[in-house]
Design a protein around this motif. Sequence first.
Motif, PDB file in Angstrom:
ATOM      1  N   SER A  74      94.596  22.658  -1.970  1.00  0.00           N
ATOM      2  CA  SER A  74      95.511  23.688  -1.131  1.00  0.00           C
ATOM      3  C   SER A  74      96.129  23.027  -0.320  1.00  0.00           C
ATOM      4  CB  SER A  74      94.457  24.762  -0.454  1.00  0.00           C
ATOM      5  OG  SER A  74      95.510  25.797   0.219  1.00  0.00           O
ATOM      6  N   MET A  75      97.511  23.393  -0.261  1.00  0.00           N
ATOM      7  CA  MET A  75      98.436  22.944   0.968  1.00  0.00           C
ATOM      8  C   MET A  75      98.654  24.145   2.053  1.00  0.00           C
ATOM      9  SD  MET A  75      99.000  19.846   0.906  1.00  0.00           S
ATOM     10  CE  MET A  75     100.457  19.670   1.935  1.00  0.00           C
ATOM     11  N   ASP A  76      97.818  24.904   1.878  1.00  0.00           N
ATOM     12  CA  ASP A  76      97.874  26.262   3.035  1.00  0.00           C
ATOM     13  C   ASP A  76      96.837  25.630   4.247  1.00  0.00           C
ATOM     14  OD1 ASP A  76      97.287  28.516   4.540  1.00  0.00           O
ATOM     15  OD2 ASP A  76      97.396  29.718   2.846  1.00  0.00           O
ATOM     16  N   SER A 123      92.946  17.667   0.888  1.00  0.00           N
ATOM     17  CA  SER A 123      94.003  18.521   1.446  1.00  0.00           C
ATOM     18  C   SER A 123      94.547  18.007   2.872  1.00  0.00           C
ATOM     19  CB  SER A 123      93.608  19.905   1.346  1.00  0.00           C
ATOM     20  OG  SER A 123      93.326  20.539   0.204  1.00  0.00           O
ATOM     21  N   PHE A 124      93.388  17.658   3.677  1.00  0.00           N
ATOM     22  CA  PHE A 124      93.624  17.243   5.034  1.00  0.00           C
ATOM     23  C   PHE A 124      94.288  15.939   5.072  1.00  0.00           C
ATOM     24  CE2 PHE A 124      90.138  20.387   6.198  1.00  0.00           C
ATOM     25  CZ  PHE A 124      90.760  21.537   6.628  1.00  0.00           C
ATOM     26  N   ILE A 125      94.098  15.142   4.281  1.00  0.00           N
ATOM     27  CA  ILE A 125      94.799  13.777   4.041  1.00  0.00           C
ATOM     28  C   ILE A 125      96.232  13.969   3.831  1.00  0.00           C
ATOM     29  CG2 ILE A 125      95.088  11.670   2.841  1.00  0.00           C
ATOM     30  CD1 ILE A 125      92.006  11.389   2.762  1.00  0.00           C
ATOM     31  N   VAL A 126      96.446  15.007   2.851  1.00  0.00           N
ATOM     32  CA  VAL A 126      97.945  14.911   2.353  1.00  0.00           C
ATOM     33  C   VAL A 126      98.736  15.549   3.683  1.00  0.00           C
ATOM     34  CG1 VAL A 126      99.724  15.879   0.738  1.00  0.00           C
ATOM     35  CG2 VAL A 126      97.223  15.023   0.114  1.00  0.00           C
ATOM     36  N   MET A 127      97.876  16.660   4.213  1.00  0.00           N
ATOM     37  CA  MET A 127      98.554  17.599   5.180  1.00  0.00           C
ATOM     38  C   MET A 127      98.886  16.685   6.529  1.00  0.00           C
ATOM     39  SD  MET A 127      97.228  21.328   5.013  1.00  0.00           S
ATOM     40  CE  MET A 127      95.362  20.909   5.048  1.00  0.00           C
ATOM     41  N   GLU A 162     102.361  18.286  11.166  1.00  0.00           N
ATOM     42  CA  GLU A 162     102.004  17.578  12.394  1.00  0.00           C
ATOM     43  C   GLU A 162     101.687  18.739  13.423  1.00  0.00           C
ATOM     44  OE1 GLU A 162     103.849  13.969  14.103  1.00  0.00           O
ATOM     45  OE2 GLU A 162     104.914  15.612  14.879  1.00  0.00           O
ATOM     46  N   GLY A 163     100.670  18.806  14.040  1.00  0.00           N
ATOM     47  CA  GLY A 163     100.236  19.741  15.272  1.00  0.00           C
ATOM     48  C   GLY A 163     100.808  19.294  16.466  1.00  0.00           C
ATOM     49  N   LEU A 164     100.315  19.966  17.598  1.00  0.00           N
ATOM     50  CA  LEU A 164     100.747  19.474  18.981  1.00  0.00           C
ATOM     51  C   LEU A 164     100.738  18.226  19.408  1.00  0.00           C
ATOM     52  CD1 LEU A 164      99.178  22.679  20.698  1.00  0.00           C
ATOM     53  CD2 LEU A 164     101.525  22.279  20.218  1.00  0.00           C
ATOM     54  N   TYR A 165      99.370  17.536  18.681  1.00  0.00           N
ATOM     55  CA  TYR A 165      99.204  16.167  18.788  1.00  0.00           C
ATOM     56  C   TYR A 165      98.900  15.713  17.405  1.00  0.00           C
ATOM     57  CZ  TYR A 165      99.867  15.802  24.026  1.00  0.00           C
ATOM     58  OH  TYR A 165     100.078  15.797  25.188  1.00  0.00           O
ATOM     59  N   ARG A 166      98.911  14.333  17.405  1.00  0.00           N
ATOM     60  CA  ARG A 166      98.308  13.581  16.103  1.00  0.00           C
ATOM     61  C   ARG A 166      97.433  12.447  16.553  1.00  0.00           C
ATOM     62  NH1 ARG A 166     100.296  11.848  11.807  1.00  0.00           N
ATOM     63  NH2 ARG A 166     101.884  13.538  11.480  1.00  0.00           N
ATOM     64  N   LEU A 167      96.759  11.772  15.650  1.00  0.00           N
ATOM     65  CA  LEU A 167      95.845  10.653  16.217  1.00  0.00           C
ATOM     66  C   LEU A 167      96.758   9.299  16.152  1.00  0.00           C
ATOM     67  CD1 LEU A 167      92.478  11.324  14.736  1.00  0.00           C
ATOM     68  CD2 LEU A 167      93.353  11.841  16.906  1.00  0.00           C
ATOM     69  N   ASP A 168      96.574   8.439  17.093  1.00  0.00           N
ATOM     70  CA  ASP A 168      97.719   7.378  16.932  1.00  0.00           C
ATOM     71  C   ASP A 168      96.764   6.176  16.053  1.00  0.00           C
ATOM     72  OD1 ASP A 168      95.762   6.198  18.706  1.00  0.00           O
ATOM     73  OD2 ASP A 168      97.375   6.192  20.343  1.00  0.00           O
ATOM     74  N   LYS A 169      97.195   4.771  16.096  1.00  0.00           N
ATOM     75  CA  LYS A 169      96.658   3.874  15.498  1.00  0.00           C
ATOM     76  C   LYS A 169      95.073   3.546  16.235  1.00  0.00           C
ATOM     77  CE  LYS A 169     101.033   1.763  14.361  1.00  0.00           C
ATOM     78  NZ  LYS A 169     101.927   0.591  14.535  1.00  0.00           N
ATOM     79  N   LEU A 200     106.195  24.428   3.467  1.00  0.00           N
ATOM     80  CA  LEU A 200     107.230  23.732   4.252  1.00  0.00           C
ATOM     81  C   LEU A 200     106.417  22.822   5.176  1.00  0.00           C
ATOM     82  CD1 LEU A 200     109.933  24.508   4.780  1.00  0.00           C
ATOM     83  CD2 LEU A 200     108.983  26.244   6.565  1.00  0.00           C
ATOM     84  N   TYR A 201     107.208  21.675   5.503  1.00  0.00           N
ATOM     85  CA  TYR A 201     106.765  20.497   6.092  1.00  0.00           C
ATOM     86  C   TYR A 201     107.416  20.408   7.487  1.00  0.00           C
ATOM     87  CZ  TYR A 201     105.826  20.141   1.191  1.00  0.00           C
ATOM     88  OH  TYR A 201     105.414  20.555  -0.220  1.00  0.00           O
ATOM     89  N   ASN A 202     106.603  19.596   8.329  1.00  0.00           N
ATOM     90  CA  ASN A 202     107.114  19.326   9.606  1.00  0.00           C
ATOM     91  C   ASN A 202     106.694  17.844  10.152  1.00  0.00           C
ATOM     92  OD1 ASN A 202     104.639  20.416  10.363  1.00  0.00           O
ATOM     93  ND2 ASN A 202     105.392  20.588  12.573  1.00  0.00           N
ATOM     94  N   GLY A 203     106.171  17.003   9.164  1.00  0.00           N
ATOM     95  CA  GLY A 203     105.542  15.656   9.215  1.00  0.00           C
ATOM     96  C   GLY A 203     106.344  14.673   8.911  1.00  0.00           C
ATOM     97  N   PRO A 204     105.966  13.387   8.876  1.00  0.00           N
ATOM     98  CA  PRO A 204     106.756  12.292   8.446  1.00  0.00           C
ATOM     99  C   PRO A 204     107.117  12.220   7.138  1.00  0.00           C
ATOM    100  CG  PRO A 204     104.722  11.554   9.603  1.00  0.00           C
ATOM    101  CD  PRO A 204     104.591  13.083   9.359  1.00  0.00           C
ATOM    102  N   PHE A 205     106.458  12.983   6.202  1.00  0.00           N
ATOM    103  CA  PHE A 205     106.742  12.967   4.722  1.00  0.00           C
ATOM    104  C   PHE A 205     106.834  14.451   4.289  1.00  0.00           C
ATOM    105  CE2 PHE A 205     104.641   8.805   5.533  1.00  0.00           C
ATOM    106  CZ  PHE A 205     105.485   8.048   4.984  1.00  0.00           C
ATOM    107  N   VAL A 206     107.235  14.671   3.068  1.00  0.00           N
ATOM    108  CA  VAL A 206     107.138  15.948   2.516  1.00  0.00           C
ATOM    109  C   VAL A 206     106.813  15.877   1.155  1.00  0.00           C
ATOM    110  CG1 VAL A 206     109.320  16.751   3.623  1.00  0.00           C
ATOM    111  CG2 VAL A 206     109.578  15.701   1.322  1.00  0.00           C
TER     112      VAL A 206
END
Length: 553
Positions: free
Chosen positions: A54-56, A65-69, A74-81, A215-221
Amino acid sequence: MNKKKITAVVAPVLVASLALSACGTKDNNTANSGTGKLAAKQVLNLTDSAEIPSMDSTLAKDQVSFIVMNNVMEGLYRLDKDQKPTPGVAESYTKSDDGKTYTFKLRKDAKWSNGDPVTAKDFVYSWKRAVDPATKAEYSYIMFDIKNAQAINQGKASLDTLGVKAIDDNTLEVQLENAVPYFLELTSFGTFYPLNEKFVKAQGDKFGLEASTTLYNGPFVLSDWKHEQSWSYKKNDQYWDNKTVKLTDINVNVVKDVATGVNLYESNQVDRVRLSSEFVDKYKGQKDQFVTEQLASTYFLRLNEKRNGKDTQLANKNLRKAISMAFDKKGLANVILNDGSVSADYLVPKDLVKDSSGKDFRDNKGNLLSTDTAKAKEYFDAAKKDLGTDKITLEFLNYDTETAKKTGEYIKDQLEKNLPGLTVNIKQQPFKQKLELESKQDYEFSLAGWGADYPDPMTFLDMFDSKNAMNEMSYSNPAYDKIINDAKTTLLANPKDRLDQLANAEKLLLDDAAIAPIYQRGDSYAQRPYVKGIVKHNFGGDYSYKWAYVEEH
């Protein structure tokens, strides 16, 4: 996942389906330093062992699903390197003195892939949707740190009382029940992603089921999604930080057989592939192509005590004890898997969380549920007496990947050999269908895995609370539930006592043989020397491709 997240056994680049890097690997660069120049063609070709369920983001509950999402949203924050929360949609935040109120300032250049701005209202809508009991989101419990979330989910309070408010389009206020030390990390997790209400409602039941209905708001679609076959990512030109993103395309093929994946790698059709035991021996001498990772993820047997509302034979504790102790975990990890996995007599993995003195949660905890075939037989004899029979037959629900099949056959052989009178019938299912059967509790025992959603033992332990939707096996112990509740409330003020009590909860869980731990996961890959910057996370979505790139070669 769920990790989060229930994980498929072997997913080449997961998860594609893995779980977490226990050692906190920053990225998957190899020993080869490369040319340092970017290749003209920034395309990465990968494999995964499972379809995206699922992409919901509200309904997703698995690692694939969580890896793809994690890469298209992107949420309020994301994890960095470095596994630390870094600004995502939010530019910054302030926190009240009591740690219960966060005020996030959202960046004005955050956009959805259709050009709409990402606003505070998108978070309010998403979070209310997640806790709304009508949505039936299995991950709703991860939001329960927010004020009134649990009461709302249990039908005891109105949705309007949820502790989240859009002060204006770019200001989000969040009120918590208690001062949770890992809340910022939680905001990077999939269930906390925003949703565009107008788009979601326009798609209806189709939302999140196709590339075009998401719908997407992250680095990729997602540019293409052929179910059970493949999916593709394209760089998202609407992403606020798109200048950081080097890759233009990522192509992922669903490949369940490891040998097939290796053939694709050796014929230069993919750039990275997960290895099983025999291929590990082949590649581990090739230092410029061999990558190994220790993950903060454990695999175990779920022992279901009720099926379709009726007690199963596994409601008998002696039978659960017998199964838990009757198979050789070290032989499975070292010989059958041979991929860096290690046998586990525990649930909470090593290298996930440390106390204030730097001591790992796992240190000095001892072996909680070890292999002991003699004791297993004693428990089995007692179980047969309890159940009034000399022969017991159990159904074993499993994934349909090659490595999962080998693991399942090994466990079946061990159980039948060491517990005379037991018959184990394996039922193999595709990843998505297996998750559905577990959700419905339409199984007897199953092979399962869990990876951390946030850096705390609670991410493994609270799913076995009797009221948790992820329990999925009707385990219930009031003493266990009390510890989990206390660790989320009164014990937060005393971190040392809290960790001690969580350790007691883990011991109680395994004394009850609610589950049977098997191994802490390791992964081995063959990866092109020119592939750089794939970041492995030790909680949440396992991989970030935002910083990945291909060197000239």
